[in-house]
Design a protein around this motif. Structure first.
Motif, PDB file in Angstrom:
ATOM      1  N   VAL B  63       2.082  -3.551  12.675  1.00 30.42           N
ATOM      2  CA  VAL B  63       0.820  -3.205  12.011  1.00 30.42           C
ATOM      3  C   VAL B  63      -0.246  -4.298  12.132  1.00 30.42           C
ATOM      4  O   VAL B  63      -1.326  -4.168  11.559  1.00 30.42           O
ATOM      5  CB  VAL B  63       1.035  -2.879  10.507  1.00 30.42           C
ATOM      6  CG1 VAL B  63       1.949  -1.676  10.350  1.00 30.42           C
ATOM      7  CG2 VAL B  63       1.600  -4.075   9.751  1.00 30.42           C
ATOM      8  N   ASP B  71      -3.678  -7.076   9.023  1.00 30.33           N
ATOM      9  CA  ASP B  71      -2.611  -6.073   8.984  1.00 30.33           C
ATOM     10  C   ASP B  71      -3.250  -4.745   8.606  1.00 30.33           C
ATOM     11  O   ASP B  71      -3.887  -4.640   7.554  1.00 30.33           O
ATOM     12  CB  ASP B  71      -1.559  -6.451   7.921  1.00 30.33           C
ATOM     13  CG  ASP B  71      -0.722  -7.652   8.337  1.00 30.33           C
ATOM     14  OD1 ASP B  71      -0.507  -7.824   9.551  1.00 30.33           O
ATOM     15  OD2 ASP B  71      -0.276  -8.401   7.447  1.00 30.33           O
ATOM     16  N   ILE B  72      -3.100  -3.746   9.463  1.00 29.26           N
ATOM     17  CA  ILE B  72      -3.689  -2.449   9.137  1.00 29.26           C
ATOM     18  C   ILE B  72      -2.790  -1.727   8.122  1.00 29.26           C
ATOM     19  O   ILE B  72      -1.719  -2.210   7.769  1.00 29.26           O
ATOM     20  CB  ILE B  72      -3.922  -1.584  10.398  1.00 29.26           C
ATOM     21  CG1 ILE B  72      -2.625  -1.445  11.201  1.00 29.26           C
ATOM     22  CG2 ILE B  72      -5.029  -2.181  11.246  1.00 29.26           C
ATOM     23  CD1 ILE B  72      -2.736  -0.501  12.364  1.00 29.26           C
ATOM     24  N   ARG B  73      -3.271  -0.569   7.672  1.00 34.62           N
ATOM     25  CA  ARG B  73      -2.621   0.126   6.576  1.00 34.62           C
ATOM     26  C   ARG B  73      -1.287   0.747   6.980  1.00 34.62           C
ATOM     27  O   ARG B  73      -1.252   1.907   7.382  1.00 34.62           O
ATOM     28  CB  ARG B  73      -3.564   1.230   6.076  1.00 34.62           C
ATOM     29  CG  ARG B  73      -3.967   1.099   4.640  1.00 34.62           C
ATOM     30  CD  ARG B  73      -5.011   2.132   4.287  1.00 34.62           C
ATOM     31  NE  ARG B  73      -6.349   1.569   4.377  1.00 34.62           N
ATOM     32  CZ  ARG B  73      -6.850   0.702   3.518  1.00 34.62           C
ATOM     33  NH1 ARG B  73      -6.159   0.301   2.479  1.00 34.62           N
ATOM     34  NH2 ARG B  73      -8.067   0.236   3.666  1.00 34.62           N
ATOM     35  N   GLY B  74      -0.230  -0.013   6.887  1.00 43.78           N
ATOM     36  CA  GLY B  74       1.114   0.497   7.198  1.00 43.78           C
ATOM     37  C   GLY B  74       1.936   0.555   5.929  1.00 43.78           C
ATOM     38  O   GLY B  74       1.859  -0.334   5.091  1.00 43.78           O
ATOM     39  N   ARG B  75       2.709   1.618   5.809  1.00 41.60           N
ATOM     40  CA  ARG B  75       3.508   1.795   4.588  1.00 41.60           C
ATOM     41  C   ARG B  75       4.936   2.175   4.978  1.00 41.60           C
ATOM     42  O   ARG B  75       5.154   3.066   5.784  1.00 41.60           O
ATOM     43  CB  ARG B  75       2.861   2.886   3.748  1.00 41.60           C
ATOM     44  CG  ARG B  75       3.583   3.225   2.486  1.00 41.60           C
ATOM     45  CD  ARG B  75       3.617   4.739   2.329  1.00 41.60           C
ATOM     46  NE  ARG B  75       4.562   5.324   3.253  1.00 41.60           N
ATOM     47  CZ  ARG B  75       4.743   6.626   3.405  1.00 41.60           C
ATOM     48  NH1 ARG B  75       4.001   7.479   2.797  1.00 41.60           N
ATOM     49  NH2 ARG B  75       5.669   7.075   4.240  1.00 41.60           N
ATOM     50  N   PRO B  92      -7.978   1.374   9.156  1.00 42.40           N
ATOM     51  CA  PRO B  92      -8.513   0.929   7.867  1.00 42.40           C
ATOM     52  C   PRO B  92      -9.393   1.887   7.045  1.00 42.40           C
ATOM     53  O   PRO B  92      -9.293   1.879   5.826  1.00 42.40           O
ATOM     54  CB  PRO B  92      -9.278  -0.348   8.242  1.00 42.40           C
ATOM     55  CG  PRO B  92      -8.526  -0.876   9.405  1.00 42.40           C
ATOM     56  CD  PRO B  92      -8.094   0.337  10.185  1.00 42.40           C
TER      57      PRO B  92
END
Lengths: 84, 147
Positions: B63, B71-75, B92
């Motif tokens: 990510v 860090d991009i939006r990783g879940r 983002p």
């Protein structure tokens, strides 16, 4: 969970969660080379890491493998003071 | 951040710990918490906010955006054995859906509780029937489940 600390840097531990500690000492670059191979996939163990954290107004060191036995939702986000 | 925080008690009831992570330092986390987050949510964000300076952790989770340096939006939903059960990565400008995250956790917990004998159909919610994969179900899903 996580002990209060002097602030240091985040780093991958170089293995999946629950693996034994690395025996030999590695420099940062070789850890990165190694973990680049260990990309995260569903159905596979997450890569372990430790990182400094703010929790309850205190600075702590948090290690993902300390959460074994619990469900964890790990959320990355682009930055503090962003809008979404 | 605060959307998850607002549902934090419910996540705790499911035995789920939340960890949030960005490339910001813990010092910036502290000021954000004090100056803004605590005004959106009583007492501020209750779960740990981790610092991933340089994106080293984000990189191995796939990510880290080197160009933007964030860090991009990783879940990631990680089970008690440390196995990644689900991941979702967004660019983002679009925020996540906490309701869907919560539903997925419940579904993965249901499957785990059944020791893998059950599967949850699309959009499954607790209380609805699950599927029991096996020879008898082949070609017969239509009998027990419709979209």
């Amino acid at each position: 969970m996580g002990e209060e600390i002097d602030v240091s840097c985040a780093r991958p531990t170089g293995g999946p969660v629950g693996s034994l500690p690395e025996k030999k000492v590695q420099d940062g670059a070789s850890i990165l080379r190694e973990v680049k191979k260990a990309m995260v996939k569903v159905g596979k163990k997450a890569a372990d890491f430790q990182a400094p954290a703010l929790h309850g107004g205190k600075f702590k060191q948090i290690k993902l493998s300390e959460y074994l036995g619990k469900w964890v939702v790990l959320c990355f986000y682009p930055g503090d003071f962003t809008f979404v | 951040m605060t959307a998850v925080a607002a549902k934090y008690q419910e996540f705790q009831k499911l035995g789920v710990e939340i960890l949030a992570m960005s490339v910001d330092s813990v010092f910036v986390h502290k000021i954000w918490q004090e100056e803004e987050l605590s005004k959106m949510i009583d007492g501020g964000v209750p779960y740990p906010m981790l610092s991933d300076a340089g994106g080293k952790v984000g990189e191995i989770f796939g990510v880290y955006d080197e160009e933007a340096g964030v860090d991009i939006r990783g879940r990631f939903i990680i089970d008690p054995d440390g196995v990644v059960q689900a991941m979702e990565v967004l660019t983002p400008p679009v925020g996540r859906n906490v309701v869907e995250l919560f539903r997925q956790v419940q579904a993965f917990q249901q499957v785990r509780e059944s020791k893998g004998t059950e599967a949850t159909p699309s959009g499954w919610k607790p209380g609805e029937s699950t599927l029991k994969p096996g020879p008898d179900l082949v070609g017969k899903v239509w009998e027990v489940w419709k979209p």
